[in-house]
Scaffold this motif. Structure first.
Motif, short mmCIF file in Angstrom:
data_model
loop_
_atom_site.label_atom_id
_atom_site.label_comp_id
_atom_site.label_asym_id
_atom_site.label_seq_id
_atom_site.Cartn_x
_atom_site.Cartn_y
_atom_site.Cartn_z
N ALA A 115 -10.46 -37.16 31.48
CA ALA A 115 -9.53 -35.76 31.56
C ALA A 115 -10.45 -34.85 30.73
O ALA A 115 -11.18 -35.37 29.96
CB ALA A 115 -8.40 -36.25 30.58
N ARG A 116 -10.09 -33.62 30.79
CA ARG A 116 -10.77 -32.55 30.29
C ARG A 116 -10.79 -32.55 28.88
O ARG A 116 -9.35 -32.68 28.32
CB ARG A 116 -10.38 -31.08 31.09
CG ARG A 116 -11.18 -30.03 30.57
CD ARG A 116 -10.41 -28.81 31.31
NE ARG A 116 -10.43 -28.95 32.45
CZ ARG A 116 -11.44 -28.59 33.31
NH1 ARG A 116 -12.59 -28.08 33.12
NH2 ARG A 116 -11.36 -28.67 34.74
N GLY A 117 -11.53 -32.65 27.96
CA GLY A 117 -11.48 -32.60 26.66
C GLY A 117 -11.11 -33.79 25.85
O GLY A 117 -10.90 -33.75 24.62
N GLU A 118 -11.46 -35.00 26.60
CA GLU A 118 -11.27 -36.32 26.01
C GLU A 118 -12.39 -36.96 25.78
O GLU A 118 -13.65 -36.50 26.47
CB GLU A 118 -10.38 -37.05 26.98
CG GLU A 118 -10.81 -37.83 28.00
CD GLU A 118 -10.09 -38.74 28.60
OE1 GLU A 118 -8.86 -38.97 28.25
OE2 GLU A 118 -10.51 -39.52 29.82
N LEU A 119 -12.54 -37.83 24.85
CA LEU A 119 -13.61 -38.85 24.69
C LEU A 119 -13.33 -40.29 25.35
O LEU A 119 -12.51 -41.04 24.88
CB LEU A 119 -14.14 -39.10 23.34
CG LEU A 119 -15.43 -39.72 23.17
CD1 LEU A 119 -16.25 -39.23 21.89
CD2 LEU A 119 -15.42 -41.23 22.96
N GLN A 140 -14.42 -29.08 19.77
CA GLN A 140 -14.90 -27.79 20.05
C GLN A 140 -14.67 -27.74 21.59
O GLN A 140 -15.17 -26.79 22.21
CB GLN A 140 -16.15 -27.61 19.68
CG GLN A 140 -16.54 -27.58 18.03
CD GLN A 140 -15.58 -26.34 17.53
OE1 GLN A 140 -15.51 -25.21 18.08
NE2 GLN A 140 -14.92 -26.83 16.32
N GLY A 141 -14.32 -28.68 22.25
CA GLY A 141 -13.77 -28.63 23.66
C GLY A 141 -14.70 -29.59 24.63
O GLY A 141 -14.71 -29.42 25.88
N ALA A 142 -15.66 -30.24 24.18
CA ALA A 142 -16.67 -30.98 25.00
C ALA A 142 -15.79 -32.10 25.46
O ALA A 142 -15.05 -32.76 25.05
CB ALA A 142 -17.73 -31.52 24.34
#
Length: 255
Positions: A43-47, A198-200
């Motif tokens: 997903a966008r923005g997850e680790l 920060q959004g990575a």
């Protein structure tokens, strides 16, 4: 005092949709069939953490996403675009950075020159370099030294710095803490946390269970070249029987 932050915006939870999606990906290396229909979403923005025993296919998955090894069937979509057949250079331009396990720094170039080479969009951003060096102060100390003369941990710092010297949409990182001293591991963890804040988006292959538990939002477990479990890290971390069945170890193990 807060460190300068890179030019990246924290994601709105409502936009947390898959940034990366692998569907039925098979990869052959010569006569060997390594990946057997990998299905994976980040997903966008997850680790996201990719786990599994040695030989399960984790590194091959990262290299296939990056186009270093070509998927023989299936599809890879990134940011709404099919990248399955793109060249590695085009995949990098699309916003994916890859930090391999072997660190892959340019040994004859200085630390500064390694970062300059990675800054594809122009000169080094001084504010971003300062931000990176806030996590890895040793980079400044060795700024003008050949990267090949550095220790393993210092080379890993250079490799991570190369990957994040410009904002990327997705970081693929293969076992970054392997063989590193605890203090350097701590710095790496802090860097990953702030990058995510920060959004990575980060897809991390990692064996250090302390790092896995502390950083992971989701966990996908590979076995035999396919994903056999995927879900929130909290679910895997809270089920000792599942950990033993999938990984043969406990995530409660202390570092």
């Amino acid at each position: 005092m807060e460190r300068p932050t890179p030019n990246m915006l924290a994601p709105d939870p409502a936009t947390r949709q898959p940034l990366l999606r692998l569907t039925g990906v098979h990869t052959h290396i010569g006569q060997y069939h390594i990946l057997h229909g990998v299905d994976l979403q980040v997903a966008r923005g997850e680790l996201a953490v990719l786990l599994g025993r040695n030989g399960a296919g984790k590194t091959t998955t990262l290299r296939t996403i990056m186009g270093l090894w070509r998927a023989s069937s299936g599809s890879i979509h990134f940011d709404g675009r099919d990248i399955t057949r793109l060249a590695t250079s085009d995949i990098a331009r699309a916003g994916i950075a890859y930090v391999p396990e072997n660190m892959a720094v340019f040994s004859d170039l200085t630390v500064r020159e390694n970062l300059v080479l990675a800054a594809r969009d122009g000169p080094l951003d001084a504010a971003r370099v300062d931000w990176i060096c806030g996590f890895f102060p040793a980079l400044r100390m060795f700024w003008h030294r050949p990267a090949g003369n550095l220790s393993g941990g210092q080379k890993q710092m250079v490799a991570i710095a190369r990957a994040i010297v410009e904002p990327r949409k997705l970081l693929l990182v293969d076992e970054p803490t392997k063989g590193l001293a605890p203090a350097i591991v701590h710095s790496l963890m802090a860097a990953f946390r702030e990058l995510k804040a920060q959004g990575a988006t980060i897809l991390l292959v990692e064996q250090n269970v302390h790092v896995v538990r502390a950083l992971g939002d989701t966990a996908s477990v590979m076995d035999g070249g396919r994903v056999v479990h995927a879900g929130p890290m909290a679910v895997l971390a809270g089920d000792a029987a599942l950990q033993q069945r999938l990984l043969g170890l406990s995530l409660d193990t202390q570092p």
